[in-house]
Design a protein around this motif. Structure first.
Motif, PDB file in Angstrom:
ATOM      1  N   THR A 118     -33.122  46.794  76.078  1.00 10.94           N
ATOM      2  CA  THR A 118     -33.830  45.549  76.396  1.00 10.94           C
ATOM      3  C   THR A 118     -32.974  44.355  76.004  1.00 10.94           C
ATOM      4  OG1 THR A 118     -35.959  46.615  75.959  1.00 10.94           O
ATOM      5  CG2 THR A 118     -35.939  44.217  75.988  1.00 10.94           C
ATOM      6  N   THR A 119     -32.968  43.334  76.829  1.00 15.54           N
ATOM      7  CA  THR A 119     -32.340  42.064  76.477  1.00 15.54           C
ATOM      8  C   THR A 119     -33.358  40.947  76.667  1.00 15.54           C
ATOM      9  OG1 THR A 119     -31.503  41.636  78.709  1.00 15.54           O
ATOM     10  CG2 THR A 119     -30.066  42.867  77.223  1.00 15.54           C
ATOM     11  N   ILE A 120     -33.282  39.934  75.811  1.00 15.65           N
ATOM     12  CA  ILE A 120     -34.191  38.790  75.876  1.00 15.65           C
ATOM     13  C   ILE A 120     -33.371  37.521  75.700  1.00 15.65           C
ATOM     14  CG2 ILE A 120     -36.214  37.661  74.902  1.00 15.65           C
ATOM     15  CD1 ILE A 120     -37.107  40.315  73.797  1.00 15.65           C
ATOM     16  N   THR A 121     -33.510  36.584  76.635  1.00 11.79           N
ATOM     17  CA  THR A 121     -32.777  35.338  76.545  1.00 11.79           C
ATOM     18  C   THR A 121     -33.675  34.169  76.921  1.00 11.79           C
ATOM     19  OG1 THR A 121     -32.005  35.594  78.835  1.00 11.79           O
ATOM     20  CG2 THR A 121     -30.544  36.377  77.084  1.00 11.79           C
ATOM     21  N   SER A 132     -36.638  35.108  79.495  1.00 16.11           N
ATOM     22  CA  SER A 132     -36.327  36.137  80.488  1.00 16.11           C
ATOM     23  C   SER A 132     -35.972  37.411  79.738  1.00 16.11           C
ATOM     24  CB  SER A 132     -35.155  35.692  81.366  1.00 16.11           C
ATOM     25  OG  SER A 132     -34.786  36.720  82.277  1.00 16.11           O
ATOM     26  N   ALA A 133     -36.671  38.492  80.061  1.00 14.94           N
ATOM     27  CA  ALA A 133     -36.427  39.769  79.384  1.00 14.94           C
ATOM     28  C   ALA A 133     -36.254  40.861  80.425  1.00 14.94           C
ATOM     29  CB  ALA A 133     -37.590  40.113  78.461  1.00 14.94           C
ATOM     30  N   GLN A 134     -35.341  41.785  80.151  1.00 18.60           N
ATOM     31  CA  GLN A 134     -35.087  42.900  81.048  1.00 18.60           C
ATOM     32  C   GLN A 134     -35.044  44.204  80.275  1.00 18.60           C
ATOM     33  OE1 GLN A 134     -33.151  40.017  81.292  1.00 18.60           O
ATOM     34  NE2 GLN A 134     -34.281  39.317  83.078  1.00 18.60           N
ATOM     35  N   SER A 167     -37.789  43.314  85.031  1.00 17.20           N
ATOM     36  CA  SER A 167     -37.539  41.980  84.497  1.00 17.20           C
ATOM     37  C   SER A 167     -38.850  41.233  84.357  1.00 17.20           C
ATOM     38  CB  SER A 167     -36.603  41.210  85.440  1.00 17.20           C
ATOM     39  OG  SER A 167     -36.527  39.841  85.084  1.00 17.20           O
ATOM     40  N   LYS A 202     -38.002  30.319  71.662  1.00 18.49           N
ATOM     41  CA  LYS A 202     -37.630  31.717  71.439  1.00 18.49           C
ATOM     42  C   LYS A 202     -37.638  31.996  69.934  1.00 18.49           C
ATOM     43  CE  LYS A 202     -34.165  35.176  72.759  1.00 18.49           C
ATOM     44  NZ  LYS A 202     -34.032  35.786  71.421  1.00 18.49           N
ATOM     45  N   ASP A 250     -40.402  36.922  71.031  1.00 19.51           N
ATOM     46  CA  ASP A 250     -39.602  38.075  71.461  1.00 19.51           C
ATOM     47  C   ASP A 250     -40.427  39.354  71.396  1.00 19.51           C
ATOM     48  OD1 ASP A 250     -37.489  36.396  71.864  1.00 19.51           O
ATOM     49  OD2 ASP A 250     -36.193  37.252  70.313  1.00 19.51           O
ATOM     50  N   THR A 255     -41.464  41.559  74.587  1.00 15.70           N
ATOM     51  CA  THR A 255     -41.026  42.955  74.605  1.00 15.70           C
ATOM     52  C   THR A 255     -42.199  43.893  74.834  1.00 15.70           C
ATOM     53  OG1 THR A 255     -39.164  42.484  73.131  1.00 15.70           O
ATOM     54  CG2 THR A 255     -39.889  44.767  73.268  1.00 15.70           C
TER      55      THR A 255
END
Length: 221
Positions: free
Chosen positions: A162-165, A177-179, A188, A198, A203, A207
Motif C-alpha cells: 500500500t502507498t499513501i500520498t 491518494s492511496a493504492q 486506488s 495527512k 492514513d 488504509t
C-alpha cells in the motif's frame, strides 16, 4: 534506484491507475465541482460502486456521502465517485498487469522531462527503464511485485503493498491518494474533505477503507 527516481516513477504510474488506466478522462478527474454534483450517475451499477459501503464511506468522511456523481468502466477497469458538498471519495480498480503496461511510458516521459537532473538520478532512471522494459508483459503477480519494489525504493517499508500520498484536489483543498496491489489487482482510493491533512489517523482511516474496497474487488473478479 534512488528514492527520488523510484518515487517519481511510482507516483506517475499510480496517477494513471487512479484515473482508471487511461479510461474516461473526465470521470478520472477527481476535482470536485458544482457541475459534477448536479449530474446524475452515469451507471450506478458500475462494479466499483459496490466496493465501499455507505458505512465505509461515512466512517471515512465523518458524514453520509451517498450520491454517485460519476462512474467509468471498461472490460478491464471500474471506477465510482461519490460526492457530498465539498467531500469526495473515488474508487478505481483494475488488473495490476494493466497498470504495469503504463510503466515503460512513465519512465520514458520522466526521461524526456528533464525533471531528474542529477547524474545519479539519470543513471538510476536508466536502470528503471531497463527493469521495466518488459512490464507490458507482466502477469498480475509480477506487476504487484513491481509495485512493492518501487514502493520500497521510494521509502516504504519492506514488502509494502500500500502507498499513501497527499495530492492537490483544487487550488484550495488537498486530498489523500492511496493504492493497494495484491493478488494481481490494483485498487486506488482518492479522498478529500475541507481542511484535510495527512496524519497517522487519516492514513489509518484511508488504509482501512482501501482494504475493504480491495477485498470486494478481489471477490468480484
Amino acid at each position: 534506484m534512488t528514492r527520488r527516481a523510484a518515487a517519481a516513477v511510482l507516483a506517475a504510474g499510480l496517477m494513471l491507475a487512479a484515473c482508471g488506466g487511461g479510461g474516461d478522462s473526465e470521470a478520472g478527474d477527481p476535482t470536485p465541482s458544482a457541475s459534477a454534483t448536479a449530474q446524475p450517475s452515469l451507471d450506478p451499477k458500475e462494479p466499483a460502486c459496490s466496493f465501499l459501503t455507505a458505512a465505509d464511506r461515512k466512517r471515512l468522511v465523518g458524514s453520509a456521502i451517498d450520491e454517485v456523481v460519476a462512474t467509468s468502466g471498461t472490460d478491464r477497469s471500474t471506477q465510482c465517485r461519490w460526492q457530498a458538498a465539498s467531500a469526495l471519495v473515488q474508487v478505481t480498480t483494475l488488473p495490476a498487469e494493466e497498470w504495469a503496461k503504463t510503466l515503460p511510458q512513465v519512465v520514458a516521459q520522466l526521461e524526456q522531462s528533464g525533471d531528474l537532473t542529477s547524474a545519479t538520478d539519470k543513471k538510476e532512471l536508466a536502470r528503471a527503464k531497463k527493469l521495466l522494459s518488459k512490464a507490458s508483459s507482466f502477469s498480475g503477480d509480477q506487476a504487484c511485485d513491481a509495485f512493492t519494489t518501487l514502493a520500497e525504493l521510494g521509502g516504504a517499508k519492506p514488502g509494502a503493498t500500500t502507498t499513501i500520498t497527499a495530492v492537490p484536489i483544487s487550488e484550495a483543498e488537498a486530498g489523500i491518494s492511496a493504492q493497494m496491489c495484491t493478488a494481481g489487482e490494483m485498487t486506488s482510493l482518492i479522498y478529500s474533505v475541507p481542511g484535510l491533512k495527512k496524519t497517522k489517523a487519516t492514513d489509518a482511516a484511508v488504509t482501512k477503507a482501501l482494504a475493504a474496497a480491495q477485498t470486494r474487488a478481489l471477490a468480484a473478479r
